[in-house]
Design a protein around this motif. Sequence first.
Motif, PDB file in Angstrom:
ATOM      1  N   PHE A 157     -43.949 -42.399 -61.998  1.00  0.00           N
ATOM      2  CA  PHE A 157     -42.785 -41.526 -61.832  1.00  0.00           C
ATOM      3  C   PHE A 157     -41.886 -41.940 -60.667  1.00  0.00           C
ATOM      4  O   PHE A 157     -40.995 -41.184 -60.282  1.00  0.00           O
TER       5      PHE A 157
ATOM      6  N   MET B 266     -37.800 -41.371 -60.486  1.00  0.00           N
ATOM      7  CA  MET B 266     -37.376 -40.290 -61.373  1.00  0.00           C
ATOM      8  C   MET B 266     -36.522 -39.277 -60.612  1.00  0.00           C
ATOM      9  O   MET B 266     -36.727 -39.028 -59.421  1.00  0.00           O
TER      10      MET B 266
ATOM     11  N   SER C 111     -37.581 -33.030 -66.592  1.00  0.00           N
ATOM     12  CA  SER C 111     -37.052 -34.016 -65.649  1.00  0.00           C
ATOM     13  C   SER C 111     -37.274 -33.565 -64.210  1.00  0.00           C
ATOM     14  O   SER C 111     -37.544 -34.389 -63.324  1.00  0.00           O
TER      15      SER C 111
ATOM     16  N   ARG D 245     -40.964 -34.261 -63.469  1.00  0.00           N
ATOM     17  CA  ARG D 245     -41.189 -35.699 -63.245  1.00  0.00           C
ATOM     18  C   ARG D 245     -40.706 -36.119 -61.853  1.00  0.00           C
ATOM     19  O   ARG D 245     -41.331 -36.958 -61.203  1.00  0.00           O
ATOM     20  N   ARG D 246     -39.607 -35.523 -61.395  1.00  0.00           N
ATOM     21  CA  ARG D 246     -39.069 -35.851 -60.068  1.00  0.00           C
ATOM     22  C   ARG D 246     -40.067 -35.508 -58.956  1.00  0.00           C
ATOM     23  O   ARG D 246     -40.239 -36.257 -57.992  1.00  0.00           O
TER      24      ARG D 246
ATOM     25  N   GLN E  41     -46.260 -41.915 -69.545  1.00  0.00           N
ATOM     26  CA  GLN E  41     -46.103 -40.777 -68.646  1.00  0.00           C
ATOM     27  C   GLN E  41     -47.125 -39.686 -68.965  1.00  0.00           C
ATOM     28  O   GLN E  41     -47.766 -39.134 -68.057  1.00  0.00           O
TER      29      GLN E  41
END
Length: 252
Positions: free
Chosen positions: A23, A26, A74, A77-78, A117
């Motif tokens: 990740f 991201m 998203s 994931r960050r 992922q």
Amino acid sequence: MHLDETPARLRLDTALDGLAVTFRGMTAHPDECNCECHWGSAEELALLKVPDVELDPDLLRRTWQAVDWEDHGSVLRRILPQFAAALVGGRIEPVFGMAEVGRSFARGRWQRWPAEQAAAVREFLHAWWAHTLTCADTAVPAYEVFACCAEASATLTPWLTTWEALTHPAADRRLAEAADRWEKELLGDQLPWDAWENKEEMYTELTSWLLHHASGRLRAQGAPEELLHRIRLLGLTGPARWDDPHWPGHRY
């Protein structure tokens, strides 16, 4: 270096490294937004759109707890590498228990992410669970990690399968702690945490597993006789349960 250099700890460290690699870079979606009055400032939101910058603990908390992101995946994931490390270190303290953390994973729909992922997240959860069951001391109680993993994956089966397979004294101690924590809710025909999905199926699977696998391990741990009876009572229903001489008198 960790004093704990067991295979389970090494696996967990490898899984955390895997999250960091998978990740890296991201960010939240460029158009992601949230309420400045209730979530945080525009400057804080902008940090989610910059990769790999560590968030302060309060911002991390508000980010994973928020339920109204346009693209929760998203955002998750960050923050995931930092979030996972904080989870393992016991630095995440949800108001309503670790099931709340699991629901944040579920909102991100991580099981639908690209294969690499999803595999990294799955391995982290499994490695964290295995380490929790076998380490001498754990930053987060096993019953909380279990609820987190269950909510993150919407199933109990893999986590119970691991628990059943690990014939380790620490795993038995964690079982005794969990049974003592759970018995009141289970005897009231309720899961011990607020499940998002499959609540009845999870209750049935958990009680069945405890009835078939817990008693011998609890007895080996020297669990109180009353706890053994309360697990036994899970196999009874209605008046047969309530009128049993070992019914603990719980009120619901």
